[in-house]
Design a protein around this motif. Structure first.
Motif, short mmCIF file in Angstrom:
data_model
loop_
_atom_site.label_atom_id
_atom_site.label_comp_id
_atom_site.label_asym_id
_atom_site.label_seq_id
_atom_site.Cartn_x
_atom_site.Cartn_y
_atom_site.Cartn_z
N GLY A 1 0.79 -1.23 0.00
CA GLY A 1 0.00 0.00 0.00
C GLY A 1 0.82 1.27 0.00
N GLU B 1 -5.48 1.53 3.14
CA GLU B 1 -5.61 0.09 3.11
C GLU B 1 -4.26 -0.61 3.31
N HIS C 1 -1.27 -2.20 10.61
CA HIS C 1 -2.20 -1.65 9.65
C HIS C 1 -2.07 -0.12 9.63
#
Length: 336
Positions: A141, A160, A187
């Motif tokens: 990403g 994302e 994340h």
């Protein structure tokens, strides 16, 4: 607040001798020089394949030509055996790097076994002769790849994104961390600074109470400082080699590009009506507290018209923002 028009000026145009080659990637390096990765039709089809099903077939090597500079003041570097499709690109005085944004094969990593050698590399570094001299894993990403003048690599990420990063421990109360061998899936990593061997020099820490690194919306890699304006709160985050220096509250929302020059900054964002190509630029004063708007107005092309579409590419370094529209061979400049 005062009002004025902010006008772009032409910065560079790729020489017509390259008209038969396709642009795979392009940027502006720390010296303010355009950098373009080109390929002939056959190699471009490998680098940017048409989707024929999901997943894509395995990556194949392709050959390309790197052009640094323009006109008679340019350097051509043939590059053989590139593997990354839809590449990102940047260069500095000692070499260049190519990256791929999506690195879905990282899903196969087993944290129990902890073999970092199984993580798929998605940044490759090269010397100025075009020979690859290293590669490393940088997560999935990637939104922006940018060198600073010292040759370290900044990668920013969209919302994302994820990355298997070494577990870190803070050194006292500073923004400096020590990284161990164990890895954890992070994340929305936001922003990471690497050396050319793939070792993390600094990484953002997600903290909704201070800085929410959901998406690094705008990034400016300057000479000795880096500034970020991350979604969702859009604070102006001031970073140096030691880490975060200052986080300023920012009344400018959804800024997609920022220029910073001393105590002045300019934020470029879409107008409220979201008409493609309509941008508003807000020039601000930077003190030790919040960002203070001073003057705002529309962004205009050199001939005074509205931009033809949204930015296709943008690069910010210090007090300058370079942008592209439909033509990947032409750069325009907005300068404080």
């Amino acid at each position: 607040m005062l009002s004025r028009t902010f006008t772009l000026r032409p910065w560079s145009a790729l020489d017509t001798r390259y008209d038969q080659l396709e642009v795979l990637a392009t940027t502006v390096n720390p010296a303010g020089t355009p950098v373009t990765l080109l390929a002939d039709t056959a190699n471009a089809a490998i680098a940017r394949p048409e989707p024929r099903g999901i997943p894509f077939p395995p990556e194949q090597p392709y050959d390309a030509l790197l052009v640094i500079g323009q006109g008679d003041d340019r350097t051509e570097i043939p590059v053989s055996g590139l593997l990354f499709r839809f590449p990102h690109l940047d260069a500095w005085s000692g070499g260049f790097a190519v990256a791929k944004a999506r690195n879905l094969a990282q899903r196969n990593y087993d944290p129990v076994k902890g073999d970092a050698g199984l993580l798929p590399h998605n940044i490759a570094t090269f010397d100025l002769a075009g020979a690859q001299d290293g590669s490393f894993y940088a997560g999935d990403g990637i939104e922006v790849l940018s060198f600073d003048v010292g040759g370290t690599i900044w990668t920013s990420y969209f919302d994302e994104a994820s990355a298997w990063l070494p577990v870190r421990q803070r050194r006292g109360r500073s923004e400096t961390f020590e990284f161990g061998k164990d890895r954890v899936l992070v994340h929305m990593p936001g922003l990471i600074r690497w050396n050319r061997h793939g070792e993390i020099l600094w990484a953002a820490v997600h903290d909704p109470m201070k800085v929410d690194w959901c998406d690094c919306y705008a990034l400016n890699v300057g000479t000795h400082r880096t500034w970020a304006c991350p979604y969702t709160g859009f604070p102006l985050v001031d970073i140096d080699e030691a880490g975060i220096r200052l986080v300023r509250r920012n009344p400018i929302r959804s800024s997609g590009a920022i220029a910073v020059d001393g105590s002045r900054a300019a934020f470029v964002g879409a107008t409220a009506d979201r008409i493609p190509g309509r941008y508003v630029v807000t020039e601000c004063h930077l003190g030790d507290g919040a960002v203070e708007p001073v003057v705002a107005g529309p962004l205009a092309m050199p001939d005074g018209t509205n931009p033809p579409c949204w930015f296709r590419r943008k690069v910010a370094r210090g007090g300058r923002i370079w942008v592209q529209f439909d033509d990947p061979r032409v750069w325009y400049l907005l300068q404080l």
